[in-house]
Design an enzyme around this catalytic site. Structure first.
Site, mmCIF file in Angstrom:
data_model
loop_
_atom_site.group_PDB
_atom_site.id
_atom_site.type_symbol
_atom_site.label_atom_id
_atom_site.label_comp_id
_atom_site.label_asym_id
_atom_site.label_seq_id
_atom_site.Cartn_x
_atom_site.Cartn_y
_atom_site.Cartn_z
ATOM 1 N N LEU A 107 35.829 -40.256 22.538
ATOM 2 C CA LEU A 107 35.706 -39.559 21.266
ATOM 3 C C LEU A 107 35.988 -38.076 21.449
ATOM 4 O O LEU A 107 35.637 -37.484 22.474
ATOM 5 C CB LEU A 107 34.297 -39.747 20.692
ATOM 6 N N GLY A 152 34.309 -43.438 24.926
ATOM 7 C CA GLY A 152 35.021 -44.074 23.804
ATOM 8 C C GLY A 152 36.343 -44.693 24.235
ATOM 9 O O GLY A 152 36.820 -45.647 23.614
ATOM 10 N N ASN A 176 29.954 -43.479 30.000
ATOM 11 C CA ASN A 176 29.209 -42.337 30.537
ATOM 12 C C ASN A 176 28.648 -41.428 29.448
ATOM 13 O O ASN A 176 28.101 -40.376 29.738
ATOM 14 C CB ASN A 176 30.136 -41.506 31.433
ATOM 15 N N GLU A 177 28.812 -41.824 28.170
ATOM 16 C CA GLU A 177 28.485 -40.882 27.100
ATOM 17 C C GLU A 177 27.018 -40.488 27.036
ATOM 18 O O GLU A 177 26.681 -39.396 26.574
ATOM 19 C CB GLU A 177 28.954 -41.408 25.730
HETATM 20 C C1 LIG Z 1 28.915 -49.043 18.666
HETATM 21 C C2 LIG Z 1 29.859 -48.143 19.307
HETATM 22 C C3 LIG Z 1 29.370 -47.559 20.601
HETATM 23 C C4 LIG Z 1 30.164 -46.357 20.885
HETATM 24 C C5 LIG Z 1 29.929 -45.816 22.233
HETATM 25 C C6 LIG Z 1 31.046 -44.918 22.622
HETATM 26 C C7 LIG Z 1 30.675 -43.490 22.491
HETATM 27 C C8 LIG Z 1 31.457 -42.616 23.007
HETATM 28 C C9 LIG Z 1 31.152 -41.170 23.025
HETATM 29 C C10 LIG Z 1 32.313 -40.400 23.625
HETATM 30 O O1 LIG Z 1 33.391 -40.888 23.822
HETATM 31 S S1 LIG Z 1 32.012 -38.768 23.935
HETATM 32 C C11 LIG Z 1 33.409 -38.262 24.888
HETATM 33 C C12 LIG Z 1 33.171 -38.549 26.296
HETATM 34 N N1 LIG Z 1 34.336 -38.186 27.059
HETATM 35 C C13 LIG Z 1 34.249 -37.570 28.191
HETATM 36 O O2 LIG Z 1 33.196 -37.252 28.686
HETATM 37 C C14 LIG Z 1 35.575 -37.259 28.832
HETATM 38 C C15 LIG Z 1 35.576 -35.893 29.403
HETATM 39 N N2 LIG Z 1 36.883 -35.624 29.967
HETATM 40 C C16 LIG Z 1 37.242 -35.941 31.217
HETATM 41 O O3 LIG Z 1 36.524 -36.553 31.980
HETATM 42 C C17 LIG Z 1 38.590 -35.464 31.645
HETATM 43 O O4 LIG Z 1 39.065 -34.545 30.701
HETATM 44 C C18 LIG Z 1 39.636 -36.589 31.833
HETATM 45 C C19 LIG Z 1 39.740 -37.483 30.592
HETATM 46 C C20 LIG Z 1 39.278 -37.438 33.054
HETATM 47 C C21 LIG Z 1 41.024 -35.931 32.067
HETATM 48 O O5 LIG Z 1 40.931 -35.029 33.132
HETATM 49 P P1 LIG Z 1 42.109 -33.961 33.356
HETATM 50 O O6 LIG Z 1 41.749 -33.200 34.591
HETATM 51 O O7 LIG Z 1 43.426 -34.650 33.326
HETATM 52 O O8 LIG Z 1 42.086 -33.038 32.059
HETATM 53 P P2 LIG Z 1 41.043 -31.864 31.705
HETATM 54 O O9 LIG Z 1 41.564 -30.578 32.269
HETATM 55 O O10 LIG Z 1 39.666 -32.248 32.062
HETATM 56 O O11 LIG Z 1 41.144 -31.830 30.123
HETATM 57 C C22 LIG Z 1 42.334 -31.378 29.475
HETATM 58 C C23 LIG Z 1 41.940 -30.836 28.108
HETATM 59 O O12 LIG Z 1 41.410 -31.903 27.329
HETATM 60 C C24 LIG Z 1 40.136 -31.531 26.817
HETATM 61 N N3 LIG Z 1 39.290 -32.728 26.666
HETATM 62 C C25 LIG Z 1 38.934 -33.601 27.624
HETATM 63 N N4 LIG Z 1 38.192 -34.586 27.118
HETATM 64 C C26 LIG Z 1 38.047 -34.327 25.804
HETATM 65 C C27 LIG Z 1 37.365 -34.991 24.729
HETATM 66 N N5 LIG Z 1 36.679 -36.135 24.910
HETATM 67 N N6 LIG Z 1 37.437 -34.441 23.508
HETATM 68 C C28 LIG Z 1 38.124 -33.303 23.296
HETATM 69 N N7 LIG Z 1 38.796 -32.617 24.265
HETATM 70 C C29 LIG Z 1 38.749 -33.135 25.496
HETATM 71 C C30 LIG Z 1 39.608 -30.574 27.861
HETATM 72 O O13 LIG Z 1 38.592 -29.773 27.315
HETATM 73 C C31 LIG Z 1 40.820 -29.798 28.202
HETATM 74 O O14 LIG Z 1 41.055 -28.863 27.161
HETATM 75 P P3 LIG Z 1 41.592 -27.410 27.484
HETATM 76 O O15 LIG Z 1 41.710 -26.741 26.149
HETATM 77 O O16 LIG Z 1 42.931 -27.598 28.168
HETATM 78 O O17 LIG Z 1 40.590 -26.777 28.386
#
Ligand SMILES: CCCCCC/C=C/CC(=O)SCCNC(=O)CCNC(=O)[C@H](O)C(C)(C)COP(=O)(O)OP(=O)(O)OC[C@H]1O[C@@H](n2cnc3c(N)ncnc32)[C@H](O)[C@@H]1OP(=O)(O)O
Length: 201
Positions: A107, A152, A176-177
């Protein structure tokens, strides 16, 4: 072999479920129109390649940097899946990423910060719409996980019938959320709004 059998089984199901029905097709088309009205994205975040001869579509997520599931992204994803559902020739769907190293970062964190309760509610409804649509799809669905897929992103892959992941130790996947303190709301609007207050404060 198991995959082929499942394809055959599901394709038979498609034949039954997609019989022309005025009420059914009307509600589907309406859902697409509502989604289209909501979607104001400018560049496509989703690319769909449908192979008529195999009946299999490949849906590639192409929203840099990390295919995060924003409201616009989820809307486009749902529209793409709905369109394929309506095409009786489409029997299978492969979801993958066009980006290197990342399937989907889950997400979009920015959707959960500083947004109005209404917008938050709309976002969480779109999340639920996505997984319900995928989970209940008549197509055989496969997630080709060619990069990291946390939270997500993992959920998206879990909504598919099959998951195949690239064998690369640098790619991670999992729910991991909760480490971020994020708990998905329950299904009712009341609870969505309740959680909305929590996330916007
Ligand atoms: C009934 C339904 C049940 C639902 C249950 C599901 C619920 C889900 C909740 C969620 O999904 S919360 C989101 C959780 N996501 C994360 O924790 C992911 C965090 N990100 C990472 O681990 C890494 O970014 C990656 C995906 C492994 C990629 O790594 P990489 O080294 O290639 O890139 P980065 O330099 O880390 O990131 C680049 C850029 O992207 C931005 N970003 C990363 N993740 C997100 C995100 N989830 N949302 C928005 N933006 C994201 C990051 O901040 C960087 O931005 P910048 O501007 O270039 O600094």
């Amino acid at each position: 072999m198991a995959l082929r059998a499942a394809l055959r089984q599901k394709c038979g199901l498609i034949g039954i479920l997609s019989q022309p029905s005025s009420s059914g097709s009307h509600s589907r088309v309406s859902a697409v129109l509502v989604s289209q009205m909501r979607n104001n994205a400018t560049s496509p975040k989703i690319k769909v390649d449908f192979n008529q001869s195999t009946g299999v579509a490949v849906l590639s997520m192409q929203s840099p940097p990390v295919n995060s599931l924003s409201l616009d992204f989820l809307t486009e994803l749902c529209i793409s899946v709905e369109k394929l559902e309506m095409d009786r020739a489409c029997r299978g769907l492969i979801i993958t990423s066009s980006l290197p190293k990342v399937f989907s970062a889950g997400l979009d964190i920015l959707e959960m910060y500083g947004k109005s309760p209404e917008r938050c509610g709309e976002f969480w409804r779109a999340v639920q719409e996505m997984w319900l649509k995928m989970y209940s799809s008549n197509m055989v669905t496969i997630a080709a996980i060619n990069g990291s897929s946390p939270a997500g992103g993992c959920l998206l892959s879990l909504t598919c019938d099959y998951r195949i992941m690239s064998d690369n130790p640098r790619y991670s996947i999992g729910l991991n959320e909760t480490l971020l303190g994020i708990v998905a709301p329950f299904g009712t609007d009341k609870n969505i709004i309740k959680n909305t207050h929590t996330c916007s404060n």
